[in-house]
Design an enzyme around this catalytic site. Structure first.
Site, short mmCIF file in Angstrom:
data_model
loop_
_atom_site.label_atom_id
_atom_site.label_comp_id
_atom_site.label_asym_id
_atom_site.label_seq_id
_atom_site.Cartn_x
_atom_site.Cartn_y
_atom_site.Cartn_z
CG LEU A 64 10.20 -16.17 -3.45
CD1 LEU A 64 10.17 -16.14 -1.93
CD2 LEU A 64 10.63 -14.79 -3.97
CG ASP B 160 -2.09 0.91 1.11
OD1 ASP B 160 -2.35 1.42 -0.01
OD2 ASP B 160 -2.76 1.14 2.14
CG HIS C 125 -0.40 2.35 -9.21
ND1 HIS C 125 -0.56 1.94 -7.91
CD2 HIS C 125 -1.49 3.10 -9.51
CE1 HIS C 125 -1.72 2.42 -7.44
NE2 HIS C 125 -2.29 3.12 -8.39
C1 IPE Z 1 -5.42 -2.68 -0.30
O1 IPE Z 1 -5.08 -1.35 -0.45
C2 IPE Z 1 -5.33 -3.38 -1.63
C3 IPE Z 1 -3.99 -3.51 -2.19
C4 IPE Z 1 -2.88 -3.11 -1.65
C5 IPE Z 1 -3.93 -4.16 -3.46
P1 IPE Z 1 -6.19 -0.22 -0.67
O2 IPE Z 1 -5.46 1.07 -0.72
O3 IPE Z 1 -7.05 -0.56 -1.82
O4 IPE Z 1 -7.05 -0.37 0.65
P2 IPE Z 1 -7.95 0.71 1.40
O5 IPE Z 1 -8.86 1.32 0.38
O6 IPE Z 1 -7.01 1.73 1.98
O7 IPE Z 1 -8.64 -0.09 2.44
C1 IPE Z 2 -1.50 0.33 -3.40
O1 IPE Z 2 -1.31 1.70 -3.42
C2 IPE Z 2 -1.74 -0.26 -4.75
C3 IPE Z 2 -3.12 -0.66 -5.01
C4 IPE Z 2 -4.09 -0.67 -4.15
C5 IPE Z 2 -3.44 -1.08 -6.36
P1 IPE Z 2 -2.53 2.72 -3.39
O2 IPE Z 2 -2.93 3.02 -4.79
O3 IPE Z 2 -3.62 2.22 -2.53
O4 IPE Z 2 -1.84 4.00 -2.74
P2 IPE Z 2 -2.48 5.00 -1.71
O5 IPE Z 2 -3.03 4.20 -0.57
O6 IPE Z 2 -3.54 5.74 -2.45
O7 IPE Z 2 -1.34 5.86 -1.29
MG MG Z 3 -4.05 2.44 -0.59
#
Ligand code: IPE
Ligand code: IPE
Ligand code: MG
Length: 239
Positions: A130, A19, A36
């Site tokens: 792995l 995240d 990303h």
């Molecule tokens: C969880 O992160 C999903 C992934 C890392 C793929 P999100 O950013 O989508 O989760 P929320 O919205 O903060 O719960």
């Molecule tokens: C995690 O990073 C990747 C996915 C959920 C696909 P985020 O896109 O959730 O990044 P933040 O949480 O907005 O910083």
């Molecule tokens: Mg996120």
């Protein structure tokens, strides 16, 4: 730079909620997709670190069943990144002994992208260094729903159902439950990740955004895990 002294115990299976890509990008004045992209680039480093730190199984949360609710351009970008990563990274992973797996539902992906995922899984299936299990279009509740559907389809009776049977109908059937789940970017939520398998998992939250998560941070999580007293509802030193 730390020294990575051996630890008294290691988890066999580590889940990572990757995240913070969006905030990493915003911090730099970049579009979310640049975050990303940096996140995908970080995968190589983390896979190498897992091998070096003696972790044999990783499950990486890449796209949740809830992530479809993001703006269409972001969703398209994430699908494109998966496609590119499969084209560019799989040969190298294969050479490095990585066994790629997928958990989640591939149905909404284009037939060509589904095929690419299946090809990567097939190509790497005998690798042993792995296991990298990619959770893409994965949701813990959806996983349980599809397990229940399959159980009914197979005609099991109420008295046939137990915890082992349910575990064996989940996407992770052949894997041990994760002993440790790491979430980056400081968020204190599960966000629908491995909710059945994580019943007794230890959690570790790293403050850094996913693109900055490196071997030192990974080691810190493992140190924390090695110091946990896991009781599973019992007592460790009953007197
Ligand atoms: C969880 O992160 C999903 C992934 C890392 C793929 P999100 O950013 O989508 O989760 P929320 O919205 O903060 O719960
Ligand atoms: C995690 O990073 C990747 C996915 C959920 C696909 P985020 O896109 O959730 O990044 P933040 O949480 O907005 O910083
Ligand atoms: Mg996120």
């Amino acid at each position: 730079m730390e020294t990575y002294s051996p630890l008294p115990k290691y988890p066999t299976h580590v889940g990572i909620i990757m995240d913070g890509n969006g905030r990493w990008a915003r911090q730099r004045g970049l579009p979310r997709l640049a975050g990303h992209r940096a996140g995908v680039e970080n995968l190589r480093r983390v896979l190498r670190a897992a091998v070096e730190l003696n972790v044999p199984i990783l499950t990486l949360y890449a796209f949740s069943t809830e992530n479809w609710s993001r703006p269409i351009e972001e969703v398209r970008g994430l699908l494109q990144l998966l496609d590119n990563a499969l084209s560019k990274e799989v040969d190298e992973m294969h050479k490095n002994g990585v066994q790629l797996r997928h958990i989640g539902n591939l149905d909404p992906l284009s037939p060509s992208l589904q095929q690419k995922v299946l090809d990567a899984v097939k190509l790497t299936q005998h690798n042993r260094r792995l296991i990298a299990n990619i959770a893409f279009n994965y949701g813990g509740r959806q996983e349980i729903v599809s397990a229940v559907q399959a159980i009914i389809r197979d005609g099991l009776k109420p008295e046939d159902i137990n915890e082992t049977v349910i575990s064996n109908y989940l996407y992770t059937a052949e894997l041990p439950d994760p002993e440790l789940i790491i979430r980056t970017s400081g968020e204190l939520r599960v966000s629908n990740f491995l909710i059945w398998q994580g019943a007794y998992t230890e959690y570790y939250v790293s403050p850094v955004y996913w693109p900055d998560f490196d071997k030192d941070e990974f080691y810190r999580a493992l140190v924390s895990f090695s110091q946990r007293d896991r009781r599973f509802g019992g007592l460790h030193n009953p007197s």
